[in-house]
Design an enzyme around this catalytic site. Sequence first.
Site, PDB file in Angstrom:
ATOM      1  N   ARG A 155       0.823  -1.214   0.000  1.00  0.00           N
ATOM      2  CA  ARG A 155       0.000   0.000   0.000  1.00  0.00           C
ATOM      3  C   ARG A 155       0.855   1.261   0.000  1.00  0.00           C
ATOM      4  O   ARG A 155       0.378   2.343  -0.387  1.00  0.00           O
ATOM      5  CB  ARG A 155      -1.000  -0.043   1.157  1.00  0.00           C
ATOM      6  CG  ARG A 155      -2.126  -1.058   0.908  1.00  0.00           C
ATOM      7  CD  ARG A 155      -3.008  -1.251   2.120  1.00  0.00           C
ATOM      8  NE  ARG A 155      -2.320  -1.896   3.218  1.00  0.00           N
ATOM      9  CZ  ARG A 155      -2.259  -3.219   3.407  1.00  0.00           C
ATOM     10  NH1 ARG A 155      -2.856  -4.036   2.567  1.00  0.00           N
ATOM     11  NH2 ARG A 155      -1.606  -3.733   4.423  1.00  0.00           N
ATOM     12  N   GLU A 199       6.074 -11.061  15.277  1.00  0.00           N
ATOM     13  CA  GLU A 199       5.559 -11.697  16.499  1.00  0.00           C
ATOM     14  C   GLU A 199       6.111 -13.127  16.616  1.00  0.00           C
ATOM     15  O   GLU A 199       6.572 -13.544  17.653  1.00  0.00           O
ATOM     16  CB  GLU A 199       4.039 -11.697  16.444  1.00  0.00           C
ATOM     17  CG  GLU A 199       3.416 -11.729  17.800  1.00  0.00           C
ATOM     18  CD  GLU A 199       1.913 -11.606  17.704  1.00  0.00           C
ATOM     19  OE1 GLU A 199       1.401 -11.184  16.652  1.00  0.00           O
ATOM     20  OE2 GLU A 199       1.257 -11.964  18.691  1.00  0.00           O
TER      21      GLU A 199
HETATM   22  P1  AMP Z   1       4.675  -3.073  11.401  1.00  0.00           P
HETATM   23  O1  AMP Z   1       5.978  -3.499  10.780  1.00  0.00           O
HETATM   24  O2  AMP Z   1       4.280  -3.914  12.574  1.00  0.00           O
HETATM   25  O3  AMP Z   1       4.664  -1.591  11.726  1.00  0.00           O
HETATM   26  O4  AMP Z   1       3.545  -3.352  10.328  1.00  0.00           O
HETATM   27  C1  AMP Z   1       3.360  -2.470   9.289  1.00  0.00           C
HETATM   28  C2  AMP Z   1       2.924  -3.124   8.023  1.00  0.00           C
HETATM   29  O5  AMP Z   1       1.972  -4.177   8.228  1.00  0.00           O
HETATM   30  C3  AMP Z   1       2.251  -2.080   7.160  1.00  0.00           C
HETATM   31  O6  AMP Z   1       2.796  -2.190   5.857  1.00  0.00           O
HETATM   32  C4  AMP Z   1       0.777  -2.399   7.218  1.00  0.00           C
HETATM   33  O7  AMP Z   1       0.244  -2.385   5.915  1.00  0.00           O
HETATM   34  C5  AMP Z   1       0.649  -3.793   7.814  1.00  0.00           C
HETATM   35  N1  AMP Z   1      -0.198  -3.861   9.032  1.00  0.00           N
HETATM   36  C6  AMP Z   1       0.197  -4.207  10.285  1.00  0.00           C
HETATM   37  N2  AMP Z   1      -0.832  -4.225  11.157  1.00  0.00           N
HETATM   38  C7  AMP Z   1      -1.923  -3.861  10.455  1.00  0.00           C
HETATM   39  C8  AMP Z   1      -3.312  -3.655  10.795  1.00  0.00           C
HETATM   40  N3  AMP Z   1      -3.768  -3.822  12.048  1.00  0.00           N
HETATM   41  N4  AMP Z   1      -4.151  -3.257   9.808  1.00  0.00           N
HETATM   42  C9  AMP Z   1      -3.689  -3.063   8.550  1.00  0.00           C
HETATM   43  N5  AMP Z   1      -2.410  -3.250   8.163  1.00  0.00           N
HETATM   44  C10 AMP Z   1      -1.519  -3.627   9.103  1.00  0.00           C
END
Ligand code: AMP
Length: 192
Positions: free
Chosen positions: A76, A113
Amino acid sequence: MIHDDMTQNEEKMAEMTMEKVKETIRDVPDFPKPGIMFRDITPVLENGSTFSYVLDHFEAYCRMKNPTCIVGIEARGFILGAPIADRMNVGFIPVRKPGKLPWATESESYELEYGSGSVEIHKDVLDSTDRVVIVDDLIATGGTALATCRLVEKLGARVEGLVALVDLAFIPWKDKLERYEVKTFVTYDSEE
Ligand code: AMP
């Protein structure tokens, strides 16, 4: 005051707020696995007024940072980052999941995780003359964003800032990204 010569779309844009954008985001419980509330931004993209409004805000932030290019995170971050690069007449650089980029890559791993993930960038795409803004849709743990910052720095370029539409404030991503300037427009304070 809305003038008579405003188009219908301009009128809708004049009334748009980030609160309305937030209401447009769809909550999908238990996706992609049980316990996760997925914040689905596709309805924001499907509506011309919300999409343009979000892009206007991303563009204003990016212009302030005066980058030499925009780095977008799969997938995205491509949808939001590429139009900004075009609006600013600078290059767009994709950061992708492993094995997707065809040329020589630099890669960076991060903790998930369970297990670990990694992201890749074409090796020859940045150098020490570059200043970049990183674009994604959402920051949860900040792991993907941090790995992307490291990739950019591995190539000698400077991270001027990160911009995402959404952040999940109940996850401590700020500690992880404390060295960087992060701009978001919609915040969720809890999983509900
Ligand atoms: P993070 O590395 O944990 O910050 O996860 C970020 C990436 O995972 C982004 O590219 C988001 O598109 C996706 N992502 C993680 N959690 C969610 C969520 N609750 N809803 C939508 N997309 C998420």
